[in-house]
Design a protein around this motif. Structure first.
Motif, PDB file in Angstrom:
ATOM      1  N   LEU A 341      10.940  16.816 -12.886  1.00 42.36           N
ATOM      2  CA  LEU A 341      11.665  16.460 -14.111  1.00 42.36           C
ATOM      3  C   LEU A 341      13.070  15.943 -13.788  1.00 42.36           C
ATOM      4  CD1 LEU A 341      10.640  19.426 -16.476  1.00 42.36           C
ATOM      5  CD2 LEU A 341       9.836  17.068 -16.562  1.00 42.36           C
ATOM      6  N   ILE A 342      13.730  16.572 -12.841  1.00 39.88           N
ATOM      7  CA  ILE A 342      15.068  16.130 -12.444  1.00 39.88           C
ATOM      8  C   ILE A 342      14.995  14.744 -11.793  1.00 39.88           C
ATOM      9  CG2 ILE A 342      17.031  16.617 -10.947  1.00 39.88           C
ATOM     10  CD1 ILE A 342      16.859  18.435 -13.385  1.00 39.88           C
ATOM     11  N   GLU A 343      13.964  14.523 -10.981  1.00 39.21           N
ATOM     12  CA  GLU A 343      13.815  13.213 -10.334  1.00 39.21           C
ATOM     13  C   GLU A 343      13.619  12.111 -11.381  1.00 39.21           C
ATOM     14  OE1 GLU A 343      10.960  11.010  -6.981  1.00 39.21           O
ATOM     15  OE2 GLU A 343      10.575  13.081  -7.633  1.00 39.21           O
ATOM     16  N   ARG A 344      12.763  12.358 -12.381  1.00 46.15           N
ATOM     17  CA  ARG A 344      12.548  11.354 -13.432  1.00 46.15           C
ATOM     18  C   ARG A 344      13.817  11.159 -14.255  1.00 46.15           C
ATOM     19  NH1 ARG A 344       7.097  13.621 -14.131  1.00 46.15           N
ATOM     20  NH2 ARG A 344       7.775  14.750 -15.994  1.00 46.15           N
ATOM     21  N   TRP A 345      14.580  12.218 -14.435  1.00 44.45           N
ATOM     22  CA  TRP A 345      15.850  12.129 -15.172  1.00 44.45           C
ATOM     23  C   TRP A 345      16.820  11.213 -14.422  1.00 44.45           C
ATOM     24  CZ3 TRP A 345      20.023  16.451 -15.604  1.00 44.45           C
ATOM     25  CH2 TRP A 345      20.864  16.196 -16.704  1.00 44.45           C
ATOM     26  N   ASN A 346      16.883  11.369 -13.111  1.00 50.98           N
ATOM     27  CA  ASN A 346      17.763  10.510 -12.304  1.00 50.98           C
ATOM     28  C   ASN A 346      17.355   9.047 -12.411  1.00 50.98           C
ATOM     29  OD1 ASN A 346      19.721  12.232 -11.077  1.00 50.98           O
ATOM     30  ND2 ASN A 346      18.106  13.101  -9.792  1.00 50.98           N
ATOM     31  N   ILE A 347      16.042   8.788 -12.366  1.00 51.13           N
ATOM     32  CA  ILE A 347      15.567   7.402 -12.458  1.00 51.13           C
ATOM     33  C   ILE A 347      15.881   6.822 -13.831  1.00 51.13           C
ATOM     34  CG2 ILE A 347      13.490   5.974 -12.464  1.00 51.13           C
ATOM     35  CD1 ILE A 347      12.293   7.902 -10.413  1.00 51.13           C
ATOM     36  N   LYS A 348      15.726   7.638 -14.850  1.00 52.89           N
ATOM     37  CA  LYS A 348      15.944   7.162 -16.218  1.00 52.89           C
ATOM     38  C   LYS A 348      17.419   6.874 -16.481  1.00 52.89           C
ATOM     39  CE  LYS A 348      15.259   8.574 -21.049  1.00 52.89           C
ATOM     40  NZ  LYS A 348      14.719   9.628 -21.941  1.00 52.89           N
ATOM     41  N   PRO A 353      26.730  10.058  -8.369  1.00 50.13           N
ATOM     42  CA  PRO A 353      25.591  10.418  -7.519  1.00 50.13           C
ATOM     43  C   PRO A 353      24.450  11.036  -8.333  1.00 50.13           C
ATOM     44  CG  PRO A 353      27.289  12.080  -7.371  1.00 50.13           C
ATOM     45  CD  PRO A 353      27.874  10.983  -8.203  1.00 50.13           C
ATOM     46  N   PRO A 354      23.238  11.048  -7.785  1.00 52.02           N
ATOM     47  CA  PRO A 354      22.124  11.617  -8.531  1.00 52.02           C
ATOM     48  C   PRO A 354      22.260  13.136  -8.711  1.00 52.02           C
ATOM     49  CG  PRO A 354      21.450  11.088  -6.290  1.00 52.02           C
ATOM     50  CD  PRO A 354      22.817  10.507  -6.479  1.00 52.02           C
ATOM     51  N   VAL A 355      21.669  13.623  -9.750  1.00 52.26           N
ATOM     52  CA  VAL A 355      21.675  15.064 -10.012  1.00 52.26           C
ATOM     53  C   VAL A 355      20.759  15.746  -9.009  1.00 52.26           C
ATOM     54  CG1 VAL A 355      21.108  16.877 -11.662  1.00 52.26           C
ATOM     55  CG2 VAL A 355      22.111  14.722 -12.454  1.00 52.26           C
ATOM     56  N   ARG A 356      21.277  16.825  -8.407  1.00 52.71           N
ATOM     57  CA  ARG A 356      20.457  17.624  -7.494  1.00 52.71           C
ATOM     58  C   ARG A 356      20.552  19.079  -7.905  1.00 52.71           C
ATOM     59  NH1 ARG A 356      21.268  17.002  -1.288  1.00 52.71           N
ATOM     60  NH2 ARG A 356      19.471  18.400  -1.458  1.00 52.71           N
ATOM     61  N   VAL A 357      19.484  19.807  -7.624  1.00 54.82           N
ATOM     62  CA  VAL A 357      19.465  21.238  -7.938  1.00 54.82           C
ATOM     63  C   VAL A 357      19.011  22.007  -6.718  1.00 54.82           C
ATOM     64  CG1 VAL A 357      19.022  20.888 -10.400  1.00 54.82           C
ATOM     65  CG2 VAL A 357      17.096  21.165  -8.821  1.00 54.82           C
ATOM     66  N   GLY A 358      19.342  23.278  -6.702  1.00 54.38           N
ATOM     67  CA  GLY A 358      18.819  24.208  -5.708  1.00 54.38           C
ATOM     68  C   GLY A 358      18.025  25.287  -6.423  1.00 54.38           C
ATOM     69  N   ILE A 359      16.845  25.580  -5.902  1.00 52.46           N
ATOM     70  CA  ILE A 359      15.969  26.564  -6.539  1.00 52.46           C
ATOM     71  C   ILE A 359      15.582  27.613  -5.506  1.00 52.46           C
ATOM     72  CG2 ILE A 359      13.763  26.945  -7.719  1.00 52.46           C
ATOM     73  CD1 ILE A 359      13.860  24.011  -8.608  1.00 52.46           C
ATOM     74  N   GLY A 360      15.833  28.869  -5.819  1.00 50.98           N
ATOM     75  CA  GLY A 360      15.445  29.980  -4.954  1.00 50.98           C
ATOM     76  C   GLY A 360      14.517  30.925  -5.699  1.00 50.98           C
ATOM     77  N   ILE A 361      13.432  31.349  -5.022  1.00 48.68           N
ATOM     78  CA  ILE A 361      12.417  32.184  -5.672  1.00 48.68           C
ATOM     79  C   ILE A 361      12.096  33.374  -4.774  1.00 48.68           C
ATOM     80  CG2 ILE A 361      10.116  32.222  -6.716  1.00 48.68           C
ATOM     81  CD1 ILE A 361      10.227  29.186  -6.917  1.00 48.68           C
ATOM     82  N   HIS A 362      12.027  34.554  -5.389  1.00 46.57           N
ATOM     83  CA  HIS A 362      11.695  35.771  -4.642  1.00 46.57           C
ATOM     84  C   HIS A 362      10.924  36.724  -5.545  1.00 46.57           C
ATOM     85  CE1 HIS A 362      11.830  38.941  -1.729  1.00 46.57           C
ATOM     86  NE2 HIS A 362      12.587  39.727  -2.488  1.00 46.57           N
TER      87      HIS A 362
END
Length: 441
Positions: A341-348, A353-362
């Motif tokens: 979703l973030i990648e498509r948001w950047n293209i749109k 600079p493009p939006v980037r996120v960090g995701i951590g899961i535990h």
């Protein structure tokens, strides 16, 4: 007919019922079945005792009257047995879907059968059905059907009575006034004090049933209002996904707090300060709202519960309010969906600079519950699992990976072949070694 009736019952309006509403209706249906069964037993008992007392001490020389009394007693006995049977089945949760229609139709057939016996068996003209006390059972059974709060069932039973009574009243030849007067004189016992006593007992039974219907409706309304008010209040401090499914008992459990195994997903936007410096406040508000909308969409698609938003980040839980075997799998899928979703948001939007996120899961054990006093309540999850998930999200910066998950999560999700281990520094504030994995490719 049964399958057709079940399909009618399962049909819903275009607006789907919520889980809480469905549960409330299901509980009300089961309780109504038990109460309706016991009402039939009580009413049958009252009327049977009244018929016996009315006939006691009366010299009956008319064989027709004796047969009618015997038929009435048999009908009432069957009415009571039917009620007891339906109440027992409802208490055991047996055939709950079919019981309302089967018992209501059986009651109608018992009443019509008694009248049919008087007509075809004893030769009494069908046009005189209205003078017999048993016809007063019709409104009693209709009132008993109302206990179920099912309009279609009420319509079905009403149609059965209308058709059946029409066949009795108009199925034979019309009586002349002289014939009507002669036949009434032969059955003048139906206007006796004893017959009127039975009619009064029927009025009492009808009143008791309607009182129960009114009381049941009131209790159901109060419960619905109470739970609706509870959920409205809960939305002020609980995640919006939790409030609709919480009952008073479930909320009380959260108030006490409990330990549970959950999968925690932390997401945070990278370099959000640069966006804040280059955007005016109005555009920044729209920007943050758009980001949160995508987090909401990803979490909703995979059944995650957003515990809280923290500026340009979010904490998403999987396994609340109840744990599932696929919690870890859904969390990993949610992370991948959010990245797309973030990648498509950047293209749109062509962000530079493009939006980037960090995701951590535990995945691990946490304490979850509602804490605070009545002036400020808050749903929270705390524990080492939450801290580790937060540190994993921060580790995405140093490892140059947008999505990292612990080995525990990947193992629970049964996706070991789709992830590879990454080298990383020990997680800050975490004493034990945590193996971090990133998606292959």
């Amino acid at each position: 007919m049964r399958s057709a009736w079940v399909s009618l019952r399962k049909r819903r309006s275009p607006r789907e019922l919520s889980d809480a509403t469905t549960r409330l209706i299901r509980e009300a249906d089961t309780g109504a079945l038990q109460r309706a069964g016991m009402v039939r037993v009580v009413v049958a008992g009252i009327l049977l005792i009244t018929v016996v007392l009315a006939a006691h001490g009366v010299q009956l020389v008319n064989p027709m009257a004796m047969k009618q009394i015997a038929a009435a007693e048999m009908t009432l006995a069957l009415f009571g047995v039917s009620g007891w049977g339906s109440a027992w089945l409802a208490s055991k949760r047996i055939a709950v879907e079919q019981l309302p229609v089967s018992t209501a139709v059986l009651d109608a057939l018992l009443v019509l059968g008694n009248l049919a016996y008087s007509h075809w068996g004893l030769g009494i003209p069908g046009g005189l059905f209205a003078v017999f006390p048993v016809v007063w059972v019709v409104p009693i059974t209709l009132a008993a059907v109302a206990i179920h709060y099912q309009p279609r069932l009420q319509i079905l039973v009403a149609l059965i009575y209308v058709v059946g009574l029409s066949l009795l009243a108009f199925g034979g030849e019309a009586l002349t006034p002289a014939e009507r007067q002669r036949d009434l004189s032969e059955i003048n016992a139906v206007f006796s004090e004893q017959a009127n006593l039975v009619r009064l007992a029927m009025i009492l039974s009808l009143a008791l049933i309607l009182i129960l219907v009114a009381r049941q409706g009131r209790v159901l309304l109060e419960r619905a209002v109470r739970e609706t008010t509870l959920r409205v209040n809960l939305t002020r401090y609980l995640p919006r996904e939790l409030a609709p499914v919480l009952t008073e008992q479930a909320f009380a459990s959260l108030r006490r707090g409990r330990r549970a195994r959950v999968t925690v997903l932390f997401v945070d936007m990278r370099a959000s300060t640069s966006f804040g410096e280059t955007m005016d406040p109005a555009r920044l508000a729209v920007f943050i709202t758009s980001f949160r909308r995508r987090v909401l969409r990803a979490a909703s698609r995979h059944g995650g519960v957003i515990d809280k938003f923290t500026g340009d980040g979010a904490l998403v839980l999987f396994g609340v309010p109840g744990a599932g075997d696929d919690d870890a799998r859904r969390a990993l899928a949610c992370g991948r969906t959010l990245l797309r979703l973030i990648e498509r948001w950047n293209i749109k939007r062509q962000f530079d600079p493009p939006v980037r996120v960090g995701i951590g899961i535990h995945t691990g054990e946490v304490f979850c519950g509602v804490v605070g006093d009545e002036s400020r309540l808050e749903f929270t999850v705390v524990g080492e699992t939450v801290n580790i998930a937060s540190r994993i999200e921060q580790a995405t910066k140093n490892t140059d990976c947008d999505l990292l998950a612990s080995a525990e999560t990947v193992q629970d999700a049964d996706e070991a072949g789709s992830w590879i281990e990454v080298a990383h520094e020990p997680l800050r504030g975490v004493t034990r070694n945590v193996v971090l994995l990133k998606p292959v490719g």
